[in-house]
Design a protein around this motif. Structure first.
Motif, PDB file in Angstrom:
ATOM      1  N   GLN A 150      -3.504  16.561  -3.016  1.00  0.00           N
ATOM      2  CA  GLN A 150      -4.536  15.778  -3.689  1.00  0.00           C
ATOM      3  C   GLN A 150      -4.825  14.517  -2.883  1.00  0.00           C
ATOM      4  OE1 GLN A 150      -4.117  15.798  -8.289  1.00  0.00           O
ATOM      5  NE2 GLN A 150      -2.021  16.035  -7.502  1.00  0.00           N
ATOM      6  N   ALA A 151      -6.072  14.137  -2.846  1.00  0.00           N
ATOM      7  CA  ALA A 151      -6.492  13.042  -1.962  1.00  0.00           C
ATOM      8  C   ALA A 151      -5.726  11.752  -2.246  1.00  0.00           C
ATOM      9  CB  ALA A 151      -7.997  12.812  -2.105  1.00  0.00           C
ATOM     10  N   PHE A 152      -5.516  11.427  -3.515  1.00  0.00           N
ATOM     11  CA  PHE A 152      -4.887  10.142  -3.828  1.00  0.00           C
ATOM     12  C   PHE A 152      -3.421  10.108  -3.404  1.00  0.00           C
ATOM     13  CE2 PHE A 152      -3.353  12.405  -7.499  1.00  0.00           C
ATOM     14  CZ  PHE A 152      -2.243  11.715  -7.955  1.00  0.00           C
ATOM     15  N   LEU A 153      -2.799  11.283  -3.270  1.00  0.00           N
ATOM     16  CA  LEU A 153      -1.428  11.333  -2.767  1.00  0.00           C
ATOM     17  C   LEU A 153      -1.398  11.485  -1.249  1.00  0.00           C
ATOM     18  CD1 LEU A 153       0.204  13.640  -5.476  1.00  0.00           C
ATOM     19  CD2 LEU A 153       0.486  11.174  -5.215  1.00  0.00           C
ATOM     20  N   LYS A 154      -2.261  12.327  -0.743  1.00  0.00           N
ATOM     21  CA  LYS A 154      -2.300  12.564   0.705  1.00  0.00           C
ATOM     22  C   LYS A 154      -2.694  11.305   1.476  1.00  0.00           C
ATOM     23  CE  LYS A 154      -3.995  15.970   4.039  1.00  0.00           C
ATOM     24  NZ  LYS A 154      -4.806  17.213   4.204  1.00  0.00           N
ATOM     25  N   ASN A 155      -3.593  10.532   0.892  1.00  0.00           N
ATOM     26  CA  ASN A 155      -4.104   9.348   1.587  1.00  0.00           C
ATOM     27  C   ASN A 155      -3.391   8.059   1.197  1.00  0.00           C
ATOM     28  OD1 ASN A 155      -6.038  10.993   2.826  1.00  0.00           O
ATOM     29  ND2 ASN A 155      -7.462  10.743   1.095  1.00  0.00           N
ATOM     30  N   ALA A 156      -2.366   8.176   0.381  1.00  0.00           N
ATOM     31  CA  ALA A 156      -1.642   6.980  -0.065  1.00  0.00           C
ATOM     32  C   ALA A 156      -0.890   6.348   1.100  1.00  0.00           C
ATOM     33  CB  ALA A 156      -0.664   7.355  -1.172  1.00  0.00           C
ATOM     34  N   PRO A 157      -0.705   5.041   1.064  1.00  0.00           N
ATOM     35  CA  PRO A 157       0.041   4.368   2.137  1.00  0.00           C
ATOM     36  C   PRO A 157       1.544   4.609   1.978  1.00  0.00           C
ATOM     37  CG  PRO A 157      -0.518   2.797   0.433  1.00  0.00           C
ATOM     38  CD  PRO A 157      -1.188   4.093   0.037  1.00  0.00           C
ATOM     39  N   ASN A 158       2.268   4.343   3.051  1.00  0.00           N
ATOM     40  CA  ASN A 158       3.727   4.349   2.940  1.00  0.00           C
ATOM     41  C   ASN A 158       4.170   3.203   2.036  1.00  0.00           C
ATOM     42  OD1 ASN A 158       4.408   6.547   4.646  1.00  0.00           O
ATOM     43  ND2 ASN A 158       4.024   5.258   6.436  1.00  0.00           N
ATOM     44  N   VAL A 159       5.295   3.410   1.386  1.00  0.00           N
ATOM     45  CA  VAL A 159       5.833   2.384   0.502  1.00  0.00           C
ATOM     46  C   VAL A 159       6.300   1.177   1.322  1.00  0.00           C
ATOM     47  CG1 VAL A 159       8.261   3.123   0.513  1.00  0.00           C
ATOM     48  CG2 VAL A 159       7.282   2.137  -1.561  1.00  0.00           C
ATOM     49  N   LYS A 160       6.239   0.013   0.730  1.00  0.00           N
ATOM     50  CA  LYS A 160       6.701  -1.206   1.398  1.00  0.00           C
ATOM     51  C   LYS A 160       8.080  -1.591   0.875  1.00  0.00           C
ATOM     52  CE  LYS A 160       2.096  -3.115   2.299  1.00  0.00           C
ATOM     53  NZ  LYS A 160       1.185  -4.257   2.047  1.00  0.00           N
ATOM     54  N   THR A 161       8.869  -2.200   1.730  1.00  0.00           N
ATOM     55  CA  THR A 161      10.211  -2.655   1.335  1.00  0.00           C
ATOM     56  C   THR A 161      10.420  -4.095   1.793  1.00  0.00           C
ATOM     57  OG1 THR A 161      11.291  -1.914   3.376  1.00  0.00           O
ATOM     58  CG2 THR A 161      11.150  -0.316   1.556  1.00  0.00           C
ATOM     59  N   GLN A 162      11.364  -4.734   1.138  1.00  0.00           N
ATOM     60  CA  GLN A 162      11.838  -6.039   1.584  1.00  0.00           C
ATOM     61  C   GLN A 162      13.354  -6.037   1.549  1.00  0.00           C
ATOM     62  OE1 GLN A 162      10.130  -9.422  -0.394  1.00  0.00           O
ATOM     63  NE2 GLN A 162       8.008  -8.713  -0.142  1.00  0.00           N
ATOM     64  N   LYS A 163      13.956  -6.797   2.435  1.00  0.00           N
ATOM     65  CA  LYS A 163      15.412  -6.820   2.545  1.00  0.00           C
ATOM     66  C   LYS A 163      16.048  -7.715   1.476  1.00  0.00           C
ATOM     67  CE  LYS A 163      15.973  -5.625   7.413  1.00  0.00           C
ATOM     68  NZ  LYS A 163      16.568  -4.316   7.070  1.00  0.00           N
ATOM     69  N   VAL A 164      17.233  -7.307   1.065  1.00  0.00           N
ATOM     70  CA  VAL A 164      18.054  -8.125   0.178  1.00  0.00           C
ATOM     71  C   VAL A 164      18.652  -9.259   1.004  1.00  0.00           C
ATOM     72  CG1 VAL A 164      20.113  -8.164  -1.283  1.00  0.00           C
ATOM     73  CG2 VAL A 164      18.587  -6.167  -1.310  1.00  0.00           C
ATOM     74  N   VAL A 165      18.473 -10.495   0.550  1.00  0.00           N
ATOM     75  CA  VAL A 165      19.012 -11.646   1.287  1.00  0.00           C
ATOM     76  C   VAL A 165      20.187 -12.287   0.552  1.00  0.00           C
ATOM     77  CG1 VAL A 165      16.842 -12.128   2.464  1.00  0.00           C
ATOM     78  CG2 VAL A 165      17.319 -13.209   0.252  1.00  0.00           C
ATOM     79  N   LYS A 166      20.358 -11.932  -0.711  1.00  0.00           N
ATOM     80  CA  LYS A 166      21.504 -12.425  -1.469  1.00  0.00           C
ATOM     81  C   LYS A 166      22.085 -11.264  -2.264  1.00  0.00           C
ATOM     82  CE  LYS A 166      23.082 -15.924  -4.776  1.00  0.00           C
ATOM     83  NZ  LYS A 166      22.708 -17.085  -5.626  1.00  0.00           N
ATOM     84  N   GLU A 167      23.390 -11.070  -2.147  1.00  0.00           N
ATOM     85  CA  GLU A 167      24.036  -9.941  -2.813  1.00  0.00           C
ATOM     86  C   GLU A 167      23.757  -9.960  -4.315  1.00  0.00           C
ATOM     87  OE1 GLU A 167      28.606  -8.517  -3.418  1.00  0.00           O
ATOM     88  OE2 GLU A 167      27.895  -8.743  -1.341  1.00  0.00           O
ATOM     89  N   GLY A 168      23.351  -8.780  -4.817  1.00  0.00           N
ATOM     90  CA  GLY A 168      23.113  -8.647  -6.248  1.00  0.00           C
ATOM     91  C   GLY A 168      21.778  -9.158  -6.724  1.00  0.00           C
ATOM     92  N   VAL A 169      20.886  -9.523  -5.801  1.00  0.00           N
ATOM     93  CA  VAL A 169      19.582 -10.066  -6.171  1.00  0.00           C
ATOM     94  C   VAL A 169      18.488  -9.295  -5.433  1.00  0.00           C
ATOM     95  CG1 VAL A 169      18.098 -12.112  -6.210  1.00  0.00           C
ATOM     96  CG2 VAL A 169      20.576 -12.353  -6.520  1.00  0.00           C
TER      97      VAL A 169
END
Length: 362
Positions: free
Chosen positions: A15-34
């Motif tokens: 389906q177009a909305f899945l095929k053309n979707a962007p890759n997911v974005k991530t951010q790094k954990v900078v403090k344990e448990g947060v």
């Protein structure tokens, strides 16, 4: 046997909305448990994350957790407290694939499912007819005995009655229980019944209060703590029946989470609530059926740890969740707290357990 697991229909990724979707974005954990700001919080439903052009399913999910992308491009669902510095957490608050996150709710919906804008008796209450629910549950448990992982969550009402206690022990003896979760009370009063024939000082058959019976559970706890373990207590006090005895005899794991109101408690009780939660989580990760009986807080805790699906041998299948209580409020509370896929049965647990035993154990 006529029982068949509902078949999972995965999304059409063309389906177009899945095929053309962007890759997911991530951010790094900078403090344990947060978690980083704008983290994605998980639901009970199957969730897919687009990583390097491929949609990846979270195989062991849990509500209200965060998603960590691993080096092998797989994902892991983690509690906030378990996050480590440097881990890559999925960010984004949409669920429609526009940020590479897709929450999928239609996987087990069949053609026979009908959505009505208006219908009578759409809720579940003491007036609901449960005959079909019982028959379905018998079929589920017969299947799951050999092909699944059945987790039971019990409150002390399960042991206040002689027939119910014997029925539950029989279900354990006959392979219908793969793990038992609860608190100090249910185990204490089960063992009290094994030693004195009472629960909270009342005879479990006649319900008659015994002289000085209010000491019985305290005496039991004292003896258990002196023995140092449940196994030694069973041996020293010659306790040969009941739920805990059946679990020990059949090597069924028992996880008892502590409470601020506990007496004793028993040596097996885990007083650190997060350690108890971690031990419970080991079993909810594997669960294919969960049955919660007459314990509101433990039911909500277990339900919130259990997704609506699991992956077994590479295949997605549903997790069946039942909540059973004489109180409509108690069973609906679990639904209100987010476990939307739960099947509720309003009845006393004594009748429920005896019905199960009479139909499953011949």
């Amino acid at each position: 046997m006529s029982f068949k697991l509902p078949q999972y229909k995965e999304p059409d990724f063309e389906q177009a909305f899945l095929k053309n979707a962007p890759n997911v974005k991530t951010q790094k954990v900078v403090k344990e448990g947060v978690a980083p700001d704008n983290y994605h919080g998980t639901t009970i439903f199957p969730e897919y994350f687009k990583i390097n052009g491929n949609w990846v399913l979270a195989k062991e999910s849990r509500m209200d957790c965060v998603v960590v992308v691993k080096n092998d491009n797989e994902v892991e669902i983690k509690e906030f407290r378990n996050l480590k510095v440097g881990e890559n957490v999925v960010v984004g608050r949409t669920e429609d694939a526009s940020e590479g996150i897709y929450v999928y709710t239609e996987g087990f919906k069949g053609e026979e499912d009908v959505d009505e804008t208006f219908a009578f008796r759409s809720g579940r209450s003491r007036e609901t007819a449960y005959s079909k629910d019982y028959d379905d549950l018998y079929d589920v448990l017969r299947h799951e005995k050999e092909n699944g992982y059945i987790v039971w969550v019990l409150g002390p009402a399960a042991v206040f009655d002689k027939d119910a206690r014997e029925a539950m022990a029989s279900l354990i003896d006959n392979g219908y229980v793969h793990a038992f979760l609860g608190g100090n009370a249910v185990a204490t009063h089960d063992l009290e019944a094994g030693m004195f024939g009472t629960a909270l000082g009342q005879d479990i058959y006649t319900q008659k209060s015994m002289k000085d019976g209010h000491y019985n559970h305290l005496d039991l706890l004292n003896k258990a703590r002196r023995a140092g373990s449940i196994e030694k207590l069973l041996e020293q006090e010659n306790i040969t029946d009941g739920i805990i005895h059946a679990c020990v005899k059949n090597n069924v794991p028992v996880v008892l989470g502590g409470s601020i109101r506990d007496d004793g408690p028993l040596p097996i009780v885990i007083s650190d609530v997060y350690k108890a939660q971690n031990e419970m989580r080991k079993h909810t990760r594997k669960a294919t059926t969960v049955i919660c009986l007459a314990t509101q807080l433990h039911s909500i805790a277990t339900g919130n740890m259990t997704p609506s699906y699991t992956v077994v041998d590479g295949k997605v299948r549903p997790v069946f969740i039942y909540s059973v209580d004489v109180s409509e409020f108690a069973v609906n509370k679990l639904r209100d707290r987010g476990t939307l896929e739960v099947k509720t049965i309003v009845t006393n647990v004594q009748d429920f357990l005896v019905n199960l035993k009479n139909n499953l154990v011949k």
